[in-house]
Design an enzyme around this catalytic site. Structure first.
Site, PDB file in Angstrom:
ATOM      1  N   THR A   1       0.779  -1.368   0.035  1.00 54.33           N
ATOM      2  CA  THR A   1       0.039  -0.056  -0.071  1.00 54.33           C
ATOM      3  C   THR A   1       0.748   1.265  -0.091  1.00 54.33           C
ATOM      4  OG1 THR A   1      -1.549  -1.195   1.188  1.00 54.33           O
ATOM      5  CG2 THR A   1      -2.056   1.025   1.162  1.00 54.33           C
TER       6      THR A   1
ATOM      7  N   GLU B   1       8.929  10.203   9.096  1.00 55.67           N
ATOM      8  CA  GLU B   1       7.809  10.949   9.161  1.00 55.67           C
ATOM      9  C   GLU B   1       6.660  10.011   9.056  1.00 55.67           C
ATOM     10  OE1 GLU B   1       5.491  13.511  10.306  1.00 55.67           O
ATOM     11  OE2 GLU B   1       6.999  14.676   9.631  1.00 55.67           O
TER      12      GLU B   1
ATOM     13  N   VAL C   1       4.501   7.879  11.961  1.00 56.28           N
ATOM     14  CA  VAL C   1       3.320   8.295  12.860  1.00 56.28           C
ATOM     15  C   VAL C   1       2.379   9.311  12.226  1.00 56.28           C
ATOM     16  CG1 VAL C   1       2.857   9.220  15.006  1.00 56.28           C
ATOM     17  CG2 VAL C   1       4.969   8.256  14.797  1.00 56.28           C
TER      18      VAL C   1
ATOM     19  N   GLY D   1       0.386   9.452   9.411  1.00 60.93           N
ATOM     20  CA  GLY D   1       0.233   9.371   8.022  1.00 60.93           C
ATOM     21  C   GLY D   1       1.134  10.497   7.354  1.00 60.93           C
TER      22      GLY D   1
ATOM     23  N   ILE E   1       0.424  13.510   8.183  1.00 59.01           N
ATOM     24  CA  ILE E   1       0.509  14.665   9.301  1.00 59.01           C
ATOM     25  C   ILE E   1       1.950  14.880   9.418  1.00 59.01           C
ATOM     26  CG2 ILE E   1      -0.391  15.729  11.367  1.00 59.01           C
ATOM     27  CD1 ILE E   1      -2.658  13.665  10.968  1.00 59.01           C
TER      28      ILE E   1
ATOM     29  N   GLY F   1     -12.758  -1.101   5.280  1.00 57.91           N
ATOM     30  CA  GLY F   1     -11.125  -0.950   5.055  1.00 57.91           C
ATOM     31  C   GLY F   1     -10.425  -0.385   6.162  1.00 57.91           C
TER      32      GLY F   1
ATOM     33  N   GLU G   1      -8.143  -4.153  10.105  1.00 57.78           N
ATOM     34  CA  GLU G   1      -7.662  -5.477   9.812  1.00 57.78           C
ATOM     35  C   GLU G   1      -8.750  -6.674   9.895  1.00 57.78           C
ATOM     36  OE1 GLU G   1      -4.606  -5.641   8.359  1.00 57.78           O
ATOM     37  OE2 GLU G   1      -4.138  -3.646   8.635  1.00 57.78           O
TER      38      GLU G   1
ATOM     39  N   LYS H   1       3.221   4.120  18.481  1.00 61.90           N
ATOM     40  CA  LYS H   1       3.444   5.615  17.857  1.00 61.90           C
ATOM     41  C   LYS H   1       3.931   6.446  19.123  1.00 61.90           C
ATOM     42  CE  LYS H   1       0.386   4.816  14.212  1.00 61.90           C
ATOM     43  NZ  LYS H   1      -1.408   4.928  13.873  1.00 61.90           N
TER      44      LYS H   1
ATOM     45  N   GLY I   1      -3.317   5.213   4.984  1.00 57.68           N
ATOM     46  CA  GLY I   1      -3.585   5.222   3.740  1.00 57.68           C
ATOM     47  C   GLY I   1      -2.475   5.471   2.581  1.00 57.68           C
TER      48      GLY I   1
END
Lengths: 433, 433
Positions: B12, B128, B131, B133, B135, B186, B189, B204, B301
């Site tokens: 992904t 980066e 933690v 995504g 941001i 989605g 999991e 995190k 994502g």
């Protein structure tokens, strides 16, 4: 090794900067790897009282002594305004100093000259504090979102206006009453026009648009309306429809060109920007990869703005310690790649609209208004008509679907000439950032 | 000049990274000043279908070929998990490659080893994407707030849990129903335990605590409760009191030591964190200079996480183009300044509490409970007692003032042994970040 800096100006932001460097000296050293040393602070009058205690030996009235001092690597300009700030910055650059500034006006007006001089001299110019106080919006656009095409940036970027609008919204008071409160609380200047007429926001938006799109923007390109004419009745009607009134600064890429504007705007009350209250600022950025990101915090104040100045100083110190300057181009794009994209004229934008018509309560009025709107391709989404005084004026409030600004202006011109219309129609734009 | 990179893993996040570099190639060049070139992508099975179209010639099954290629300057590890990720990262470092990773598990477990190897080899390790995504929380802590003492950091840092809690809150459905929805959409999991039991958030938080306080943190130091046992009835009662239920990760400096925990928590519904819905993440940071700052966005994502990976790649490319590595220490503090601060045991923390007692509806029950609370120095702020079934069990819901966790546990132990109490008392902490 020590990184020595010279500061010009010991007002609000200068004091905050000095306070942070003094108090967090050892913490900064643990992160940076070496201490920051304030070597000189240039002030106009050393005898004035200050917000921070500074040894007299640091103060000087001779700005030039900072430029001449070979130990000083970074000059921090915190006097604001166009001159002599511009001259000091250019002299510092000429003397081979890196520059940190919080001065949005000098960047909006003389940015090109300053950044080219810096490039030629091989020094850095950093300005995180110029927009959004301690919120890291500049670094986020230049670095964290460097892989993204920016689709839009929508911000609440003037704390004074947001404070006034919040109080008007929550306490149902007039603009004048809220402004007075803002002045009492220190959120507005005695002469508040730079803030409430939107010019401060426009300065900041010019910088942000350049960072986002790599285009030079002059203030004249930005369509600006302030918040002076906002009435509590419109804020209240907007709330009935589920909207909150904010002064939004926005730049956005569309298929028909770049849009850049500062406007009082209605946004859905559930939108995260609607929850930004009082003097807080927020930046809502949509990137093609990152999706929607929000940065939120205090956009002004001694310590928040000082925090941004100190982060810029540390950033440049890191460049000095490990390598060269010019690591990140000051305007996000390489200077040679800056262009001048055309900005769409306001007449050509489309959005949803809020209208408040002041009309005489007579049969057929609504149909007349609706007719004119229809002829101008403006379609009505919802209407509130409330209260009635026999024969007297009543408000009709209307939301439209997407319409073109030019059509709206033409329609309102026709409507405002109707003899049943008793006052100019109030108009607010609606956006969903 | 071109910066060549090698990528390990085309799942992904790998696909998102490749997509962004392919699609925004020219934009990135305008910002960075030179192109990024994806030279090799190591995958286990080149014949598998992918989320992004990649020329076959880029794919290899030989990870080592990336390390051997002298043109490749940056290796991007995107396979996740502990092994072989750890080994690949260490081998890349040994080969003199800079490393970008999105792998929070390997950093939480083997960070020390990896960062020391990188320092010795003179290369950078950036993460980066590990933690939040897209941001920019890591860069903000390491750079933008580098002048601040961090007073507290409170985050909604697991999108799966926030999605589940949001649906439970807004639709009054059970945890099981909401989890099923999350899996369908989605957001969870097939085996959701890493997320819903709080371990992902703890991984995190360990990283964030190190960045904020310069202290090494092991997972065992972090008190963790997940959201499995949250019932819609508690969410609904909390709302009656004006609170929203969130899984909060928090680290905070107090006079009596550092607090680090992951807990389902009630926060005031007007707090800006309360408006963070669905799969969004947010980090609420209080600095001594900057005040309160919020960063908000998608924490997971393909493209949001890819956005963070690409920003790290560009960051390192900038180091390569202008100077040395090690510009910003990977854990915010210089490695030699990392310490191991003691973390306050959970029993010693104080906060406000929410209790739901299940009791038989008999006279004197409330007085008995209140008596035990009083004996344990727990003072009651408000009570709701609702509905009644003659002789059957009823809920009594109570909010306390600040109390000590150890006292609360002792009191609940005594209360749960009363013969009028029909089920273990439900307990939630209340915080005002």
């Amino acid at each position: 090794m020590t990184i020595a800096i010279g500061i010009i100006g010991l007002g609000t932001v200068g004091s905050g900067t000095v306070k942070i460097i003094f108090e967090n000296q050892s913490l900064i050293k643990k992160r940076l790897g070496c201490p920051l040393l304030i070597k000189k602070i240039a002030v106009r009058d050393p005898s004035l009282p200050r917000l921070v205690q500074v040894p007299d030996t640091l103060l000087t009235t001779e700005v030039e002594s900072l430029f001449r001092d070979p130990e000083i690597k970074i000059v921090v300009e915190l006097i604001g305004g166009l001159e002599p700030a511009r001259t000091f910055i250019l002299e510092a650059i000429k003397a081979g100093k890196h520059v940190v500034t919080a001065n949005k006006a000098v960047l909006a007006e003389h940015g090109q000259e300053i950044f080219k001089a810096a490039r030629d001299a091989g020094v850095d110019v950093a300005f995180e504090a110029a927009v959004g106080g301690g919120i890291p919006i500049i670094k986020t656009l230049k670095e964290s979102l460097a892989g993204n095409r920016i689709l839009s940036l929508t911000g609440i970027i003037n704390g004074t206006c947001n404070y006034i609008l919040t109080r008007m919204t929550e306490e149902n008071i007039t603009f004048e009453e809220a402004l007075l409160q803002a002045q009492k609380e220190g959120y507005a200047e005695a002469d508040p026009s730079l803030d409430i007429d939107g010019l401060d926001a426009a300065h900041k938006l010019a910088i942000l648009t350049t960072l986002a799109y790599g285009t030079e923007v002059s203030l004249n390109d930005i369509y600006v309306e302030g918040i002076r004419d906002i009435e509590p009745t419109d804020i209240a009607f907007a709330r009935e429809f589920g909207f909150v009134t904010k002064l939004l600064a926005m730049c956005r890429e569309t298929e028909t060109g770049l849009e850049v504007r500062v406007l009082p705007t209605l946004i859905p009350e559930k939108h995260v920007l609607a929850s930004v209250r009082m003097a807080y600022n927020a930046f809502y950025i949509r990137g093609d990869a990152v999706g929607d990101v929000l940065l939120y915090g205090l956009g002004a104040g001694q310590l928040p703005t000082g925090s941004a100045v100190v982060s810029d100083i540390i950033d440049i110190a890191r460049n000095i310690l490990t390598g060269g300057s010019g690591r990140v181009p000051p305007l996000s794009y390489q200077l040679s790649n800056l262009v001048r994209l055309p900005i769409k004229p306001m007449e050509e934008i489309t959005c949803r609209y809020y209208f408040r018509f002041s009309v005489l309560d007579r049969p057929g009025v609504l149909s007349k208004i609706a007719g004119i709107l229809g002829e101008n391709n403006i379609s009505i989404a919802s209407v509130i008509q409330k209260g009635r005084e026999e024969g007297g004026p009543v408000p009709i409030v209307m939301l439209t679907h997407e319409a073109k600004e030019a059509s709206v202006r033409q329609a309102l011109k026709e409507i405002d000439q109707l003899d049943v219309v008793t006052a100019p129609t109030k108009l607010l734009r609606i956006e969903k950032p």
